[in-house]
Design an enzyme around this catalytic site. Structure first.
Site, PDB file in Angstrom:
ATOM      1  N   ARG A 106       0.847  -1.185   0.000  1.00 38.51           N
ATOM      2  CA  ARG A 106       0.000   0.000   0.000  1.00 38.51           C
ATOM      3  C   ARG A 106       0.879   1.229   0.000  1.00 38.51           C
ATOM      4  NH1 ARG A 106      -4.581   0.888   4.426  1.00 38.51           N
ATOM      5  NH2 ARG A 106      -2.766   1.325   5.681  1.00 38.51           N
ATOM      6  N   THR A 110      -1.025   7.583  -0.863  1.00 34.73           N
ATOM      7  CA  THR A 110      -2.295   7.492  -1.610  1.00 34.73           C
ATOM      8  C   THR A 110      -3.177   6.346  -1.120  1.00 34.73           C
ATOM      9  OG1 THR A 110      -1.376   5.948  -3.228  1.00 34.73           O
ATOM     10  CG2 THR A 110      -1.110   8.301  -3.691  1.00 34.73           C
ATOM     11  N   ASP A 205       4.293  -6.155   9.629  1.00 37.69           N
ATOM     12  CA  ASP A 205       5.353  -5.862  10.601  1.00 37.69           C
ATOM     13  C   ASP A 205       5.259  -6.772  11.820  1.00 37.69           C
ATOM     14  OD1 ASP A 205       6.552  -3.888   9.120  1.00 37.69           O
ATOM     15  OD2 ASP A 205       5.484  -2.242  10.101  1.00 37.69           O
TER      16      ASP A 205
HETATM   17  C1  PRP Z   1      -1.392  -4.579   4.455  1.00 38.63           C
HETATM   18  C2  PRP Z   1      -2.278  -5.800   4.538  1.00 38.63           C
HETATM   19  C3  PRP Z   1      -3.094  -5.687   3.280  1.00 38.63           C
HETATM   20  C4  PRP Z   1      -3.256  -4.207   3.134  1.00 38.63           C
HETATM   21  C5  PRP Z   1      -4.635  -3.842   3.569  1.00 38.63           C
HETATM   22  O1  PRP Z   1      -0.353  -4.804   3.581  1.00 38.63           O
HETATM   23  O2  PRP Z   1      -1.565  -6.996   4.619  1.00 38.63           O
HETATM   24  O3  PRP Z   1      -2.468  -6.258   2.143  1.00 38.63           O
HETATM   25  O4  PRP Z   1      -2.289  -3.593   3.985  1.00 38.63           O
HETATM   26  O5  PRP Z   1      -4.882  -2.499   3.359  1.00 38.63           O
HETATM   27  P1  PRP Z   1      -5.927  -1.978   2.296  1.00 38.63           P
HETATM   28  O6  PRP Z   1      -7.170  -2.784   2.482  1.00 38.63           O
HETATM   29  O7  PRP Z   1      -6.096  -0.541   2.676  1.00 38.63           O
HETATM   30  O8  PRP Z   1      -5.344  -2.142   0.919  1.00 38.63           O
HETATM   31  P2  PRP Z   1       0.838  -3.763   3.372  1.00 38.63           P
HETATM   32  O9  PRP Z   1       0.519  -2.840   2.239  1.00 38.63           O
HETATM   33  O10 PRP Z   1       1.170  -3.108   4.670  1.00 38.63           O
HETATM   34  O11 PRP Z   1       1.997  -4.682   2.848  1.00 38.63           O
HETATM   35  P3  PRP Z   1       2.751  -5.884   3.577  1.00 38.63           P
HETATM   36  O12 PRP Z   1       1.803  -7.047   3.614  1.00 38.63           O
HETATM   37  O13 PRP Z   1       3.890  -6.119   2.650  1.00 38.63           O
HETATM   38  O14 PRP Z   1       3.192  -5.443   4.937  1.00 38.63           O
HETATM   39  N1  URA Z   2      -2.793  -2.863   6.907  1.00 40.30           N
HETATM   40  C1  URA Z   2      -2.428  -3.316   8.128  1.00 40.30           C
HETATM   41  O1  URA Z   2      -1.492  -4.121   8.237  1.00 40.30           O
HETATM   42  N2  URA Z   2      -3.102  -2.880   9.204  1.00 40.30           N
HETATM   43  C2  URA Z   2      -4.124  -2.025   9.106  1.00 40.30           C
HETATM   44  O2  URA Z   2      -4.716  -1.669  10.138  1.00 40.30           O
HETATM   45  C3  URA Z   2      -4.491  -1.557   7.838  1.00 40.30           C
HETATM   46  C4  URA Z   2      -3.797  -2.009   6.757  1.00 40.30           C
END
Ligand code: PRP
Ligand code: URA
Length: 211
Positions: A106, A110, A205
């Site tokens: 994400r 944005t 994380d």
């Molecule tokens: C987190 C989570 C989802 C996303 C959800 O991933 O694992 O994929 O955010 O958020 P959204 O519904 O607003 O799109 P992140 O982008 O932090 O990546 P990661 O899994 O690599 O930590």
């Molecule tokens: N992604 C996460 O990992 N946590 C949140 O709360 C939202 C998006």
């Protein structure tokens, strides 16, 4: 509380484990193990309507017709990287499942999903595809992942997460009304940075200990 788009799997074991996961003091190894355990319990419910076919087997005493899973094997699709926290437990339950990965992060400004990897089995059109990611926040990541999975041929898809925001469920169900959401809980709202409240923080994380 479940709604038309999202089924809440509110089994007491899941709710207890989820509470432990939300605690900010829960260490990485325990967080990861709890997520693995919850993934087994979620899949148990998600797989409830899998088709069965009868097969003749022989017990030590006699022959019988006995049910086995029918049709092609499932395909589990993990949204990297946090989806992998749900994937391993599910593979322990259905070891012959095929596996796909969609790499998305994400953009913190944005909140749009940015793709960096995509690999799914060729035959996903014939399989039930279970797309997994612990968090459904804005739903941008889940929508982008399922757009790609559909473009690759998938026709029957379920989405499984741990926590969902009401805003995310609404956006998701407009984009993909044919895809049912399974979640362990629907939380209150998103904050200004797109985090789920009360939530559990950043799932990636916390699974991988990167903060
Ligand atoms: C987190 C989570 C989802 C996303 C959800 O991933 O694992 O994929 O955010 O958020 P959204 O519904 O607003 O799109 P992140 O982008 O932090 O990546 P990661 O899994 O690599 O930590
Ligand atoms: N992604 C996460 O990992 N946590 C949140 O709360 C939202 C998006």
């Amino acid at each position: 509380m479940s709604n038309a788009a999202a089924k809440v799997i509110d089994h007491p074991l899941i709710q207890h484990k989820l509470t432990l996961m939300r605690e900010k003091s829960t260490p990485t190894a325990m967080f990861r193990e709890l997520l693995r355990e919850i993934s087994l319990l979620l899949l148990y419910e998600v797989a409830r309507d899998l088709p069965l076919v009868m097969k003749e087997i022989e017990t030590p005493l006699e022959k019988m017709q006995s049910p086995t899973l029918g049709g092609k094997k499932l395909c589990l699709i993990s949204i990297l990287r946090a989806g992998d926290g749900l994937l391993q437990g599910m593979l322990d339950l259905i070891p012959s499942a095929r596996v796909g990965h969609v790499g998305l992060y994400r953009d913190p400004k944005t909140l749009e999903a940015v793709e960096y990897y995509f690999k799914v089995p060729h035959s996903i059109g014939d399989r039930l595809c279970i797309v997994v990611d612990p968090m459904l926040a804005t739903a941008h990541s889940a929508i982008a992942a399922i757009d790609r999975v559909k473009a690759a041929g998938a026709k029957k898809i379920k989405f499984v997460c741990l926590l969902a925001a009401p805003e995310g469920i609404e956006t998701f169900s407009k984009a993909h009304p044919d895809v049912q959401i399974f979640t362990a809980a629907i939380d209150r709202e998103l904050n200004d940075h797109g985090y789920i409240l009360p939530g559990l923080g950043d799932a990636g994380d916390r699974i991988f200990g990167t903060k």
